[in-house]
Design a protein around this motif. Sequence first.
Motif, mmCIF file in Angstrom:
data_model
loop_
_atom_site.group_PDB
_atom_site.id
_atom_site.type_symbol
_atom_site.label_atom_id
_atom_site.label_comp_id
_atom_site.label_asym_id
_atom_site.label_seq_id
_atom_site.Cartn_x
_atom_site.Cartn_y
_atom_site.Cartn_z
ATOM 1 N N GLY A 75 0.812 -1.224 0.000
ATOM 2 C CA GLY A 75 0.000 0.000 0.000
ATOM 3 C C GLY A 75 0.840 1.267 0.000
ATOM 4 O O GLY A 75 0.503 2.253 -0.654
ATOM 5 N N ASN A 112 -1.087 15.545 1.825
ATOM 6 C CA ASN A 112 -2.378 14.956 1.425
ATOM 7 C C ASN A 112 -2.294 13.435 1.300
ATOM 8 O O ASN A 112 -3.179 12.709 1.718
ATOM 9 C CB ASN A 112 -2.837 15.540 0.086
ATOM 10 C CG ASN A 112 -3.433 16.917 0.261
ATOM 11 O OD1 ASN A 112 -3.970 17.246 1.324
ATOM 12 N ND2 ASN A 112 -3.308 17.748 -0.760
ATOM 13 N N TYR A 113 -1.221 13.018 0.675
ATOM 14 C CA TYR A 113 -1.101 11.571 0.433
ATOM 15 C C TYR A 113 -0.641 10.801 1.675
ATOM 16 O O TYR A 113 -0.587 9.577 1.648
ATOM 17 C CB TYR A 113 -0.139 11.301 -0.732
ATOM 18 C CG TYR A 113 -0.797 11.473 -2.081
ATOM 19 C CD1 TYR A 113 -1.905 10.700 -2.442
ATOM 20 C CD2 TYR A 113 -0.321 12.390 -3.000
ATOM 21 C CE1 TYR A 113 -2.508 10.850 -3.666
ATOM 22 C CE2 TYR A 113 -0.914 12.550 -4.240
ATOM 23 C CZ TYR A 113 -2.008 11.783 -4.576
ATOM 24 O OH TYR A 113 -2.611 11.926 -5.780
ATOM 25 N N PHE A 154 4.093 1.415 -0.910
ATOM 26 C CA PHE A 154 5.262 1.315 -1.795
ATOM 27 C C PHE A 154 5.374 2.507 -2.749
ATOM 28 O O PHE A 154 6.398 3.196 -2.787
ATOM 29 C CB PHE A 154 5.206 -0.009 -2.578
ATOM 30 C CG PHE A 154 6.312 -0.167 -3.566
ATOM 31 C CD1 PHE A 154 7.605 -0.400 -3.150
ATOM 32 C CD2 PHE A 154 6.076 -0.048 -4.932
ATOM 33 C CE1 PHE A 154 8.639 -0.531 -4.055
ATOM 34 C CE2 PHE A 154 7.103 -0.169 -5.850
ATOM 35 C CZ PHE A 154 8.378 -0.417 -5.408
ATOM 36 N N PHE A 155 4.314 2.764 -3.515
ATOM 37 C CA PHE A 155 4.368 3.854 -4.495
ATOM 38 C C PHE A 155 4.450 5.215 -3.806
ATOM 39 O O PHE A 155 5.088 6.127 -4.314
ATOM 40 C CB PHE A 155 3.152 3.785 -5.429
ATOM 41 C CG PHE A 155 3.396 2.889 -6.607
ATOM 42 C CD1 PHE A 155 4.038 3.365 -7.737
ATOM 43 C CD2 PHE A 155 3.024 1.555 -6.573
ATOM 44 C CE1 PHE A 155 4.292 2.524 -8.819
ATOM 45 C CE2 PHE A 155 3.262 0.721 -7.648
ATOM 46 C CZ PHE A 155 3.902 1.204 -8.773
ATOM 47 N N PHE A 156 3.798 5.309 -2.656
ATOM 48 C CA PHE A 156 3.830 6.571 -1.916
ATOM 49 C C PHE A 156 5.259 6.925 -1.513
ATOM 50 O O PHE A 156 5.727 8.039 -1.753
ATOM 51 C CB PHE A 156 2.914 6.458 -0.691
ATOM 52 C CG PHE A 156 2.996 7.639 0.223
ATOM 53 C CD1 PHE A 156 2.621 8.909 -0.207
ATOM 54 C CD2 PHE A 156 3.453 7.502 1.531
ATOM 55 C CE1 PHE A 156 2.704 10.008 0.638
ATOM 56 C CE2 PHE A 156 3.534 8.582 2.386
ATOM 57 C CZ PHE A 156 3.163 9.843 1.932
ATOM 58 N N ILE A 209 -2.201 10.237 3.981
ATOM 59 C CA ILE A 209 -3.402 9.464 4.329
ATOM 60 C C ILE A 209 -3.217 7.969 3.956
ATOM 61 O O ILE A 209 -3.684 7.078 4.669
ATOM 62 C CB ILE A 209 -4.639 10.081 3.623
ATOM 63 C CG1 ILE A 209 -5.918 9.552 4.257
ATOM 64 C CG2 ILE A 209 -4.668 9.806 2.127
ATOM 65 C CD1 ILE A 209 -7.153 10.299 3.786
ATOM 66 N N ILE A 210 -2.513 7.736 2.834
ATOM 67 C CA ILE A 210 -2.276 6.337 2.401
ATOM 68 C C ILE A 210 -1.484 5.606 3.484
ATOM 69 O O ILE A 210 -1.815 4.484 3.877
ATOM 70 C CB ILE A 210 -1.490 6.312 1.054
ATOM 71 C CG1 ILE A 210 -2.343 6.929 -0.051
ATOM 72 C CG2 ILE A 210 -1.080 4.899 0.683
ATOM 73 C CD1 ILE A 210 -1.601 7.119 -1.373
#
Lengths: 275, 237
Positions: B174, B192-193, B176-178, B195-196
Amino acid sequence: MFLLQVNNQHSDVSVVLFFGTIGMLALTIGLIVFIIFHQRKVIKYQMTLQKMENEQQKMLLNASIRLQEEERQRIAADLHDDAGPLLATARLYLNENLVNMDKTTQLQSIYNAKQIIDDTIQLIRNISHSLMPPTLKNFGLESAVNDTFQKISGSGNLNASARFHDYRERLPLDNELIVFRVIQELINNILKHSNASFIHLTQNTNGNKFYIRMHHDGKGMTQADFERLTKSAAGLGLKNIQSRLKVLQGRIFFEKDPSQTYYKVTIELNREEPQ
Amino acid sequence: MVFLKTLAYITLVLPLVVYLILNKRNNNKPSRVIFYYLVYSIVHEILVYYLTNFTDNISDSNAIPLLYAIFTIIEFFFLGYYIYDSLKNKLFKKVLLLCSIIFLITALINLFFIISSGVNNQLIDTIPVSTSAILLIIFSILYLFEEIQAPKIGFIYSNPKFWIIVGIMIYFTGTFFFFLLFSDLSGKDQYNYWIINLICIILKNIFFTISFFLPLENENSNEFDSSFGINHYNTIK
């Protein structure tokens, strides 16, 4: 909605991030769900297999118990119907000897009693031999099989022959008895059902494998027939063969000769390494 | 965001509470490793919170990036050790060990650069975090592969280790890309992100809690007696 809040300058990165994360999570969840379902399927399959195994074990055990009971009944009948009356008659003769004082009659009745006791001894010997053939015990499987085959050939209906190619080293006595009983059961089946004109038995070894092969030209059975019968309620003798061979971790194969003329039965055993 | 942050903090404590309540059930080495990892995570969060809110000029120092870099290494070793301990296949263990050594070397070099630079504007260094995530995902897949290979009576989800592995996988796939794209995001996007990360932390902690609820299964008793079951079945055909 969430994506809209993100700065436009980084929209490409945001798209990659959003779809990348969703994709990764979907893959992971998919993998986990797949593993759960796969494992459930495998477990169900294994449980079915174990249930089948248990059922077969139960059937073999039942067959073995029934066979043992039949054997006990046969011995009981032999003792009750044959040995009992013989001994009772001998007792009568001996009683007669006590009552009758005539010397000649006394001698005659003693002689008769002796004859009857001899017959009883022979009868008990026969019972004992059927439990443990003396030839097998004293001289081994080869002699016991040859002895049995000679008797069968002697009847004149069927030609039976056996050849042991490599039996310099005997199997342990318990194992020999089991193999002998299996051979006896197979011969019984051939005599009862096949209408064969000959039986030929050969023994061979290959590495630590021990083979016994029997050919006959009568009506035989294939492996499929054998498996079907051992799984059905019938085929007590075959179940008995199966349970006996299970003790030796052995295998049996029924097949029709490629020439379609003969039926062949192969017993395969693991020869124990000398210690 | 505040709600999710609060929830993440609560769920961070939740598995610890369950562990302590069901201490007898969880009194084993694998559970203890996860327990120590969770304790360390709380300590790390407290330190980050303290440095962010109660220290002056923190943005000019490299203390927080350093904390994150150390956290990445220690987190990798806690979770890596957990999977290493759960694996039975010697080859898989060797692969894990080798990967861990390579990761340690690269992570230490990276740590050295953070320390030597003095000032670091980048909160999270993407390369070690992403490498750690990939490796832990691979180790988890190896564990699951090994699990489905071994014939067992018990269902895989009745095994507490399974839920830890699920937690690890969900968290690292979940985020990884973040973490991979973290340096490419603007400050606002990073916020903002985040949150991930919070959602994944919550999920991970829930899975860890489930794991502490389940009793550790007896590995000897739940395996099929294949010597009798399958092999013996083939003995007589």
